[in-house]
Design an enzyme around this catalytic site. Sequence first.
Site, PDB file in Angstrom:
ATOM      1  N   SER A 242       0.832  -1.217   0.000  1.00 61.10           N
ATOM      2  CA  SER A 242       0.000   0.000   0.000  1.00 61.10           C
ATOM      3  C   SER A 242       0.860   1.258   0.000  1.00 61.10           C
ATOM      4  CB  SER A 242      -0.967   0.000   1.187  1.00 61.10           C
ATOM      5  OG  SER A 242      -0.282  -0.187   2.402  1.00 61.10           O
ATOM      6  N   HIS A 272      -2.003  -8.856   2.097  1.00 59.63           N
ATOM      7  CA  HIS A 272      -1.678  -7.576   2.754  1.00 59.63           C
ATOM      8  C   HIS A 272      -2.791  -7.273   3.774  1.00 59.63           C
ATOM      9  CE1 HIS A 272       0.181  -3.780   3.385  1.00 59.63           C
ATOM     10  NE2 HIS A 272      -0.190  -3.120   2.294  1.00 59.63           N
ATOM     11  N   HIS A 319       5.874 -12.752   7.236  1.00 57.83           N
ATOM     12  CA  HIS A 319       6.096 -11.369   6.814  1.00 57.83           C
ATOM     13  C   HIS A 319       7.247 -11.324   5.824  1.00 57.83           C
ATOM     14  CE1 HIS A 319       6.622  -7.016   6.973  1.00 57.83           C
ATOM     15  NE2 HIS A 319       5.377  -6.999   7.403  1.00 57.83           N
ATOM     16  N   ARG A 328       3.600  -4.845  16.532  1.00 58.36           N
ATOM     17  CA  ARG A 328       2.197  -4.394  16.448  1.00 58.36           C
ATOM     18  C   ARG A 328       1.271  -5.483  16.975  1.00 58.36           C
ATOM     19  NH1 ARG A 328       2.161  -3.021  10.169  1.00 58.36           N
ATOM     20  NH2 ARG A 328       2.998  -5.144  10.238  1.00 58.36           N
ATOM     21  N   ASP A 374      -1.942  -8.420  11.658  1.00 56.50           N
ATOM     22  CA  ASP A 374      -3.331  -8.789  11.402  1.00 56.50           C
ATOM     23  C   ASP A 374      -3.811  -9.972  12.239  1.00 56.50           C
ATOM     24  OD1 ASP A 374      -3.713  -6.827   9.347  1.00 56.50           O
ATOM     25  OD2 ASP A 374      -2.376  -8.033   8.112  1.00 56.50           O
TER      26      ASP A 374
HETATM   27  N1  HAX Z   1       1.299 -19.885   5.940  1.00 57.63           N
HETATM   28  C1  HAX Z   1       1.707 -20.819   5.072  1.00 57.63           C
HETATM   29  N2  HAX Z   1       2.757 -20.661   4.236  1.00 57.63           N
HETATM   30  C2  HAX Z   1       3.432 -19.511   4.338  1.00 57.63           C
HETATM   31  C3  HAX Z   1       3.089 -18.506   5.245  1.00 57.63           C
HETATM   32  C4  HAX Z   1       1.945 -18.729   6.068  1.00 57.63           C
HETATM   33  N3  HAX Z   1       1.527 -17.813   6.914  1.00 57.63           N
HETATM   34  N4  HAX Z   1       3.950 -17.479   5.098  1.00 57.63           N
HETATM   35  C5  HAX Z   1       4.814 -17.819   4.112  1.00 57.63           C
HETATM   36  N5  HAX Z   1       4.493 -19.047   3.645  1.00 57.63           N
HETATM   37  C6  HAX Z   1       5.091 -19.757   2.524  1.00 57.63           C
HETATM   38  C7  HAX Z   1       4.936 -18.919   1.257  1.00 57.63           C
HETATM   39  O1  HAX Z   1       3.631 -19.053   0.713  1.00 57.63           O
HETATM   40  C8  HAX Z   1       6.037 -19.485   0.395  1.00 57.63           C
HETATM   41  O2  HAX Z   1       5.590 -20.722  -0.118  1.00 57.63           O
HETATM   42  P1  HAX Z   1       5.958 -21.203  -1.622  1.00 57.63           P
HETATM   43  O3  HAX Z   1       7.453 -21.166  -1.694  1.00 57.63           O
HETATM   44  O4  HAX Z   1       5.357 -22.553  -1.706  1.00 57.63           O
HETATM   45  O5  HAX Z   1       5.338 -20.193  -2.534  1.00 57.63           O
HETATM   46  C9  HAX Z   1       7.138 -19.737   1.416  1.00 57.63           C
HETATM   47  O6  HAX Z   1       6.485 -19.864   2.692  1.00 57.63           O
HETATM   48  C10 HAX Z   1       8.180 -18.661   1.503  1.00 57.63           C
HETATM   49  O7  HAX Z   1       7.529 -17.417   1.778  1.00 57.63           O
HETATM   50  P2  HAX Z   1       8.262 -16.286   2.633  1.00 57.63           P
HETATM   51  O8  HAX Z   1       9.481 -15.885   1.883  1.00 57.63           O
HETATM   52  O9  HAX Z   1       8.420 -16.726   4.037  1.00 57.63           O
HETATM   53  O10 HAX Z   1       7.169 -15.128   2.661  1.00 57.63           O
HETATM   54  P3  HAX Z   1       6.894 -14.004   1.588  1.00 57.63           P
HETATM   55  O11 HAX Z   1       7.821 -12.865   1.859  1.00 57.63           O
HETATM   56  O12 HAX Z   1       6.906 -14.548   0.203  1.00 57.63           O
HETATM   57  O13 HAX Z   1       5.394 -13.621   1.916  1.00 57.63           O
HETATM   58  C11 HAX Z   1       3.550 -13.081   3.276  1.00 57.63           C
HETATM   59  C12 HAX Z   1       5.047 -12.861   3.049  1.00 57.63           C
HETATM   60  C13 HAX Z   1       3.096 -12.109   4.359  1.00 57.63           C
HETATM   61  C14 HAX Z   1       2.791 -12.767   1.991  1.00 57.63           C
HETATM   62  C15 HAX Z   1       3.313 -14.537   3.705  1.00 57.63           C
HETATM   63  O14 HAX Z   1       3.975 -14.764   4.923  1.00 57.63           O
HETATM   64  C16 HAX Z   1       1.841 -14.888   3.846  1.00 57.63           C
HETATM   65  O15 HAX Z   1       1.231 -15.268   2.854  1.00 57.63           O
HETATM   66  N6  HAX Z   1       1.248 -14.774   5.081  1.00 57.63           N
HETATM   67  C17 HAX Z   1      -0.160 -14.996   5.296  1.00 57.63           C
HETATM   68  C18 HAX Z   1      -0.981 -13.798   4.850  1.00 57.63           C
HETATM   69  C19 HAX Z   1      -0.791 -12.645   5.795  1.00 57.63           C
HETATM   70  O16 HAX Z   1      -0.869 -12.758   7.004  1.00 57.63           O
HETATM   71  N7  HAX Z   1      -0.569 -11.442   5.231  1.00 57.63           N
HETATM   72  C20 HAX Z   1      -0.402 -10.210   6.017  1.00 57.63           C
HETATM   73  C21 HAX Z   1       1.044  -9.786   6.117  1.00 57.63           C
HETATM   74  C22 HAX Z   1       1.239  -8.517   6.900  1.00 57.63           C
HETATM   75  C23 HAX Z   1       0.629  -7.369   6.200  1.00 57.63           C
HETATM   76  O17 HAX Z   1       1.018  -6.914   5.157  1.00 57.63           O
HETATM   77  N8  HAX Z   1      -0.413  -6.881   6.755  1.00 57.63           N
HETATM   78  O18 HAX Z   1      -1.140  -5.943   6.122  1.00 57.63           O
END
Ligand code: HAX
Length: 437
Positions: A242, A272, A319, A328, A374
Amino acid sequence: MDTLKQLFFERSQAHAKEVKELIKEHGNKKVDEVVIDQVYGGMRDIISMLWEPSLLDAEEGIRFRGFSIPELREKLPKAPNGNEPLPEGLFWLMLVGEIPTAEQVKWLSENWVRRSNVPEHVFKAIEALPVDSHPMTQFSIAIMAMQNTSVFAQRYNTGMNKSEYWDATYEDTMNLVARLPRIAAYIYRRVYYNGDHILPDISLDWSANYANMLGYKDNHGFYEYMRLFLTIHADHEGGNASAHTTHLVGSTLSDPYLAFSAAMNALAGPLHGLANQEVIRWIQKMVDTLGTTKPTREQIAEYVKSTLASGRVIPGYGHAVLRKPDPRFMAQRQFAEDNVQDSDLVKIVWKIFDVVPPILSSLGKVKNPWPNVDSHSGALLEHYGMKEHGYYTVLFGVSRSLGVLAALCWSRALGLPLERPKSVTTEWLKEYLKEQA
Ligand code: HAX
């Protein structure tokens, strides 16, 4: 010129001079290198943009102008009889770099009240949408609908000098932030309370007035949680989707309404800001599936594993930058410890905190197994009676305006240019590797 604007002008002019000299002297020095993993991997960690209001450390979490969240909770001015910081104070801090006095915060609250009138056509634009449009869609469109009032756009059309961009951006920022609670509350009451709207109470601070318009009149516990919520969600340095969207769209000299509306579309994604909605829905589903509001850690672990086995993420965990429990999250946990007794949902959130990290770590690929911002908010919102999960991300969006628009003011004051990173094709990378070999 108002006090805050004058201060911002002085600070940003001095800072712009410093930045110019820094670029002149050190402009060709390296701060980073990029590897192919980063090209394919969402540009993680590449140092490539400027964001003055806040800085994120992977281990320690966010600092706003050098202040951590526990420090902000201690140092920022509070409402009379309140313990939580007023987000007005954080906005001031992010914009001019110093903690405001209680009088300065009072002035800002009152200034936003004076600017908070929402043009009638904005409500009509909201009303033109199906009532079941997601609240974030309605929010984004309502922000777009205000674009005809942009001071920046109007002054640009009449030949504004570059040196005044910061001034017009400041005016739009202040008007936009001032109006958001009214619009956001209007959407809530429209969608969930048959359009039974509540008028603003101009004697209240920005957060309490918003809470009041949502329907939580004199609910001091909720007022306090809103003050904390709207403070801690405000900013998380510049690379998150964002913030980066605001920066990118704003860099084309799109006005703050266009840039912030675009940011809200980024926030509305489940990876996000929409994660706060997803967390509570996921917990609700768990409670329904297990048939208990008091699941054991073993039951939760089984449920977590079944979510992962079905190819989904655990919402509220992980994250892109953080490598520790999100401060947070911890601030909300502490707030719950101090203010909430006997909430099954809050207890579930705490049990999930015990159960999920070892499971995610055991997968061997998740870089951060810890809870993010979150993970906790939904349980607290439910505790205060806000059960409309589809609305949670709008609350996040209202808060996010503070950081990303303060940053946009800085971008205009420093004269930052159009953003245009370089992309390549896989073919290009293969050729490059051949040449290197
Ligand atoms: N559950 C399951 N698998 C997860 C995970 C979770 N909470 N977090 C990461 N992973 C997985 C990824 O999907 C990725 O899998 P693949 O290689 O199979 O694609 C792997 O672990 C490596 O990911 P990463 O490098 O640890 O994490 P990223 O930087 O790519 O992604 C995310 C960060 C926040 C998008 C990710 O942790 C996620 O999807 N979390 C759940 C959704 C969430 O809570 N989002 C909010 C984040 C905070 C925010 O912005 N708030 O607004």
